[in-house]
Design an enzyme around this catalytic site. Structure first.
Site, PDB file in Angstrom:
ATOM      1  N   GLU A 189      11.394  18.906 -24.862  1.00 54.52           N
ATOM      2  CA  GLU A 189      10.628  19.115 -23.624  1.00 54.52           C
ATOM      3  C   GLU A 189      11.119  20.376 -22.904  1.00 54.52           C
ATOM      4  OE1 GLU A 189       7.961  17.752 -22.417  1.00 54.52           O
ATOM      5  OE2 GLU A 189       7.846  15.682 -23.139  1.00 54.52           O
ATOM      6  N   ASN A 210       1.119  20.566 -20.871  1.00 54.26           N
ATOM      7  CA  ASN A 210       0.769  19.828 -22.085  1.00 54.26           C
ATOM      8  C   ASN A 210       0.974  20.646 -23.355  1.00 54.26           C
ATOM      9  OD1 ASN A 210       0.073  17.439 -20.788  1.00 54.26           O
ATOM     10  ND2 ASN A 210      -1.939  18.248 -20.263  1.00 54.26           N
ATOM     11  N   ARG A 257      -1.547  22.719 -13.985  1.00 55.56           N
ATOM     12  CA  ARG A 257      -0.638  21.687 -14.487  1.00 55.56           C
ATOM     13  C   ARG A 257      -0.911  21.367 -15.965  1.00 55.56           C
ATOM     14  NH1 ARG A 257       1.608  16.429 -11.037  1.00 55.56           N
ATOM     15  NH2 ARG A 257       2.913  15.645 -12.700  1.00 55.56           N
ATOM     16  N   GLU A 273      -3.285  18.010 -11.565  1.00 54.32           N
ATOM     17  CA  GLU A 273      -3.675  18.459 -12.901  1.00 54.32           C
ATOM     18  C   GLU A 273      -5.147  18.831 -12.990  1.00 54.32           C
ATOM     19  OE1 GLU A 273      -1.763  16.276 -16.097  1.00 54.32           O
ATOM     20  OE2 GLU A 273      -3.150  17.135 -17.542  1.00 54.32           O
ATOM     21  N   LYS A 291       8.911  23.118 -13.671  1.00 53.63           N
ATOM     22  CA  LYS A 291       8.084  21.939 -13.378  1.00 53.63           C
ATOM     23  C   LYS A 291       7.712  21.913 -11.900  1.00 53.63           C
ATOM     24  CE  LYS A 291       6.409  17.611 -14.000  1.00 53.63           C
ATOM     25  NZ  LYS A 291       6.213  16.497 -14.893  1.00 53.63           N
ATOM     26  N   ARG A 317       0.805  -1.238   0.000  1.00 53.91           N
ATOM     27  CA  ARG A 317       0.000   0.000   0.000  1.00 53.91           C
ATOM     28  C   ARG A 317       0.829   1.276   0.000  1.00 53.91           C
ATOM     29  NH1 ARG A 317      -3.144  -3.251   3.324  1.00 53.91           N
ATOM     30  NH2 ARG A 317      -4.901  -4.069   2.151  1.00 53.91           N
ATOM     31  N   HIS A 349       9.009  10.418 -27.762  1.00 48.90           N
ATOM     32  CA  HIS A 349       8.000  11.326 -27.195  1.00 48.90           C
ATOM     33  C   HIS A 349       8.344  12.808 -27.457  1.00 48.90           C
ATOM     34  CE1 HIS A 349       5.101  13.027 -24.489  1.00 48.90           C
ATOM     35  NE2 HIS A 349       6.079  13.610 -23.803  1.00 48.90           N
ATOM     36  N   LYS A 376       3.738  11.598 -10.964  1.00 47.38           N
ATOM     37  CA  LYS A 376       2.912  10.754 -11.842  1.00 47.38           C
ATOM     38  C   LYS A 376       3.669   9.464 -12.108  1.00 47.38           C
ATOM     39  CE  LYS A 376       0.163  13.916 -14.646  1.00 47.38           C
ATOM     40  NZ  LYS A 376      -0.129  14.295 -16.033  1.00 47.38           N
ATOM     41  N   HIS A 394       0.723  13.822 -28.721  1.00 48.77           N
ATOM     42  CA  HIS A 394       0.206  12.501 -28.325  1.00 48.77           C
ATOM     43  C   HIS A 394      -0.511  11.827 -29.483  1.00 48.77           C
ATOM     44  CE1 HIS A 394       0.135  13.552 -23.775  1.00 48.77           C
ATOM     45  NE2 HIS A 394       1.194  12.832 -24.085  1.00 48.77           N
ATOM     46  N   HIS A 443       1.643  18.884 -26.516  1.00 51.03           N
ATOM     47  CA  HIS A 443       1.345  17.468 -26.266  1.00 51.03           C
ATOM     48  C   HIS A 443       0.028  17.006 -26.871  1.00 51.03           C
ATOM     49  CE1 HIS A 443       4.763  17.741 -23.675  1.00 51.03           C
ATOM     50  NE2 HIS A 443       4.644  16.492 -23.254  1.00 51.03           N
TER      51      HIS A 443
HETATM   52  N1  LIG Z   1       5.542  10.458 -15.176  1.00 46.38           N
HETATM   53  C1  LIG Z   1       5.565  11.527 -15.942  1.00 46.38           C
HETATM   54  O1  LIG Z   1       5.194  12.633 -15.519  1.00 46.38           O
HETATM   55  C2  LIG Z   1       6.101  11.402 -17.339  1.00 46.38           C
HETATM   56  C3  LIG Z   1       6.400  12.566 -18.076  1.00 46.38           C
HETATM   57  C4  LIG Z   1       6.979  12.403 -19.340  1.00 46.38           C
HETATM   58  C5  LIG Z   1       7.231  11.132 -19.840  1.00 46.38           C
HETATM   59  N2  LIG Z   1       6.902  10.028 -19.103  1.00 46.38           N
HETATM   60  C6  LIG Z   1       7.154   8.674 -19.602  1.00 46.38           C
HETATM   61  O2  LIG Z   1       8.554   8.529 -19.755  1.00 46.38           O
HETATM   62  C7  LIG Z   1       8.817   7.540 -20.748  1.00 46.38           C
HETATM   63  C8  LIG Z   1       9.888   8.059 -21.668  1.00 46.38           C
HETATM   64  O3  LIG Z   1      11.039   8.282 -20.903  1.00 46.38           O
HETATM   65  P1  LIG Z   1      12.473   8.480 -21.564  1.00 46.38           P
HETATM   66  O4  LIG Z   1      12.345   9.416 -22.700  1.00 46.38           O
HETATM   67  O5  LIG Z   1      13.397   8.798 -20.462  1.00 46.38           O
HETATM   68  O6  LIG Z   1      12.771   7.063 -22.220  1.00 46.38           O
HETATM   69  P2  LIG Z   1      13.353   5.668 -21.628  1.00 46.38           P
HETATM   70  O7  LIG Z   1      13.177   5.577 -20.189  1.00 46.38           O
HETATM   71  O8  LIG Z   1      12.789   4.584 -22.477  1.00 46.38           O
HETATM   72  O9  LIG Z   1      14.912   5.808 -21.955  1.00 46.38           O
HETATM   73  C9  LIG Z   1      15.304   5.876 -23.302  1.00 46.38           C
HETATM   74  C10 LIG Z   1      16.513   4.980 -23.557  1.00 46.38           C
HETATM   75  O10 LIG Z   1      17.664   5.613 -23.035  1.00 46.38           O
HETATM   76  C11 LIG Z   1      18.444   4.657 -22.295  1.00 46.38           C
HETATM   77  N3  LIG Z   1      19.147   5.429 -21.272  1.00 46.38           N
HETATM   78  C12 LIG Z   1      18.638   5.964 -20.151  1.00 46.38           C
HETATM   79  N4  LIG Z   1      19.573   6.689 -19.519  1.00 46.38           N
HETATM   80  C13 LIG Z   1      20.709   6.597 -20.250  1.00 46.38           C
HETATM   81  C14 LIG Z   1      21.993   7.146 -20.123  1.00 46.38           C
HETATM   82  N5  LIG Z   1      22.312   7.997 -19.143  1.00 46.38           N
HETATM   83  N6  LIG Z   1      22.922   6.835 -21.072  1.00 46.38           N
HETATM   84  C15 LIG Z   1      22.597   6.020 -22.112  1.00 46.38           C
HETATM   85  N7  LIG Z   1      21.386   5.483 -22.296  1.00 46.38           N
HETATM   86  C16 LIG Z   1      20.434   5.771 -21.371  1.00 46.38           C
HETATM   87  C17 LIG Z   1      17.442   3.692 -21.777  1.00 46.38           C
HETATM   88  O11 LIG Z   1      18.084   2.472 -21.499  1.00 46.38           O
HETATM   89  C18 LIG Z   1      16.445   3.611 -22.925  1.00 46.38           C
HETATM   90  O12 LIG Z   1      16.857   2.650 -23.867  1.00 46.38           O
HETATM   91  C19 LIG Z   1       7.495   7.270 -21.449  1.00 46.38           C
HETATM   92  O13 LIG Z   1       6.996   6.022 -21.017  1.00 46.38           O
HETATM   93  C20 LIG Z   1       6.584   8.408 -20.960  1.00 46.38           C
HETATM   94  O14 LIG Z   1       5.242   8.026 -20.899  1.00 46.38           O
HETATM   95  C21 LIG Z   1       6.357  10.149 -17.867  1.00 46.38           C
HETATM   96 ZN   LIG Z   2       6.132  15.243 -22.471  1.00 46.44          ZN
END
Ligand SMILES: NC(=O)c1ccc[n+]([C@@H]2O[C@H](COP(=O)([O-])OP(=O)(O)OC[C@H]3O[C@@H](n4cnc5c(N)ncnc54)[C@H](O)[C@@H]3O)[C@@H](O)[C@H]2O)c1
Ligand SMILES: [Zn+2]
Length: 387
Positions: free
Chosen positions: A207, A267, A263, A259, A249, A143, A287, A165, A274, A270
């Protein structure tokens, strides 16, 4: 890979350089107040930074994936062992396809086997995928137990690790299962970005642009003025950019954790972004790349309905294109319109658009006519083919 780690993971860890300029940025939400700490080289002092937050006898579960551990696992686990902390490794597969309930379930089962209890702590080392999965795991394990986010992509450092999130995808759609679970702390080390693949790095820069448009024109100016140095990942400029983005942020999340209002401005870019990702089954664009096109679309929409002045729209379009290369937009305009209506953030079939009223200022508009959206999608298609 041994399960209980105290000193070593893989060979080949990336080198960390040191400078002492630590920035702490507070996030204050009703569920928790915490800090985002940004410092070059902080991976090595992670354990000390957690002093007072995580008791050294608490069982610590490090969630990460193999490529990230290979590069950055050693400095972090060395820091933990030097601080007398015992860390258990929970390795998950890399990439978006592992962001699903099954992964969370497997990690939770492993935690039970390794003796996790309510006082245990999860540490997420990775990009948004690891952060979202580990955060969701922590939000629901017994939990809810605390999570520390150690983001390793630019997207994660300026965005996903902050704000609580967490969640996973369903076959039916992205991020459909999740929870708000604010971290105990976010530790961002700009030096870990030195190993990011180029596309992933640029994805994070798009971003960052978003924050410039919605709140802070200095971020926008920094990106306009120092394009080459930032693309070279000049460490000091990069650290400055991250700090400024995190401040935006943190401010926005502090004002509106769930949100309900402000918040939504996060977007910007986005809405169409999206839809582009979804229309291409999340395979064609990263993304941030989709958000890049989405910001251009928002500029075109804003200009065509008289919310965004032409100069502002042109600056937004120019900066996105200056940081391209963006993948081609090859999607049906009708399909995009349909997706916009079914977006989970859409209220009653009316898409909300965040539109710029200047650089650093936006408003949320829910009266955008279909013709303006069509024009914007046609424009991004044209621009993407003209390159
Ligand atoms: N929670 C939120 O508020 C929020 C906001 C934006 C995005 N997201 C989510 O985040 C995800 C995308 O995240 P991302 O863009 O970080 O992608 P990711 O986590 O898939 O990382 C991208 C790639 O980079 C590699 N990598 C990570 N750090 C590295 C480093 N220092 N050196 C070399 N390689 C490295 C990883 O192994 C992976 O293959 C999506 O699922 C999206 O929905 C969440
Ligand atoms: Zn984003």
């Amino acid at each position: 890979m041994p399960e209980w780690l105290s000193t070593s993971i893989h060979a080949g860890a990336a080198r960390i350089r040191y400078t002492r300029s630590l920035t702490r940025i507070p996030v204050r939400t009703s569920s928790r107040s915490y800090e985002v700490v940004v410092e070059r080289g902080l991976l090595r002092s992670a354990s000390a930074l957690l002093q007072g937050l995580v008791p050294s006898h608490a069982k610590t579960f490090l969630v990460s994936s193999e490529p990230i551990l290979k590069l950055w696992g050693i400095p972090l686990t060395e820091s933990f062992s030097a601080g007398g902390r015992h860390v258990a490794l929970l390795e998950m597969p890399d990439g978006e396809t592992s962001k699903k309930l099954r992964t969370v379930e497997r990690l939770a089962e492993k935690m039970v086997k390794l003796g996790a209890d309510r006082r245990s702590v999860v540490v997420a080392l990775g990009g948004g995928v690891v952060g979202d999965v580990a955060g969701f795991l922590a939000s629901s394990f017994m939990r809810g137990i605390p999570v520390v986010q150690i983001p390793t992509t630019l997207v994660a450092q300026v965005d996903s690790a902050i704000g609580g999130k967490t969640g996973v995808n369903l076959v039916s759609g992205k991020n459909l299962m999740g929870a708000f679970h604010q971290p105990l702390a976010v530790l961002a080390d700009p030096d870990v970005l030195s190993t990011l693949p180029d596309r992933e790095f640029r994805s994070g820069l798009f971003e960052s642009m978003k924050y410039g448009v919605i709140r802070n024109r200095q971020i926008f100016d920094l990106l306009e003025t120092h394009r080459d140095a930032l693309l070279r990942r000049d460490p000091e400029l990069l650290a400055q950019l991250i700090v400024e983005c995190v401040k935006v942020k943190a401010d926005v999340v502090s004002a509106d954790e769930r949100e309900n209002g402000e918040r939504k401005i996060l977007n910007f870019g986005h809405t169409v972004g999206h839809a582009l990702e979804s229309a291409t089954n999340y395979k064609h664009f990263l993304h941030g790349e989709a958000v890049g096109w989405g910001m251009i679309a928002a500029a075109v929409i804003g200009e065509s309905i008289g919310v965004t002045e032409s100069d502002t729209a042109q600056r937004i379009i120019a900066i996105v294109l200056a940081y391209g290369s963006l993948p081609t937009v090859d999607v049906g305009t009708r399909r995009i319109l349909k997706l916009l209506q079914s977006d989970k953030k859409t209220m009653g079939g009316v898409p909300h658009f965040v539109l710029a009223t200047g650089i650093g200022k936006v408003e949320v508009v829910n009266t955008v006519p279909e013709s303006a959206v069509v024009k914007s999608v046609d424009e991004i298609k044209r621009l993407s083919k003209a390159r």
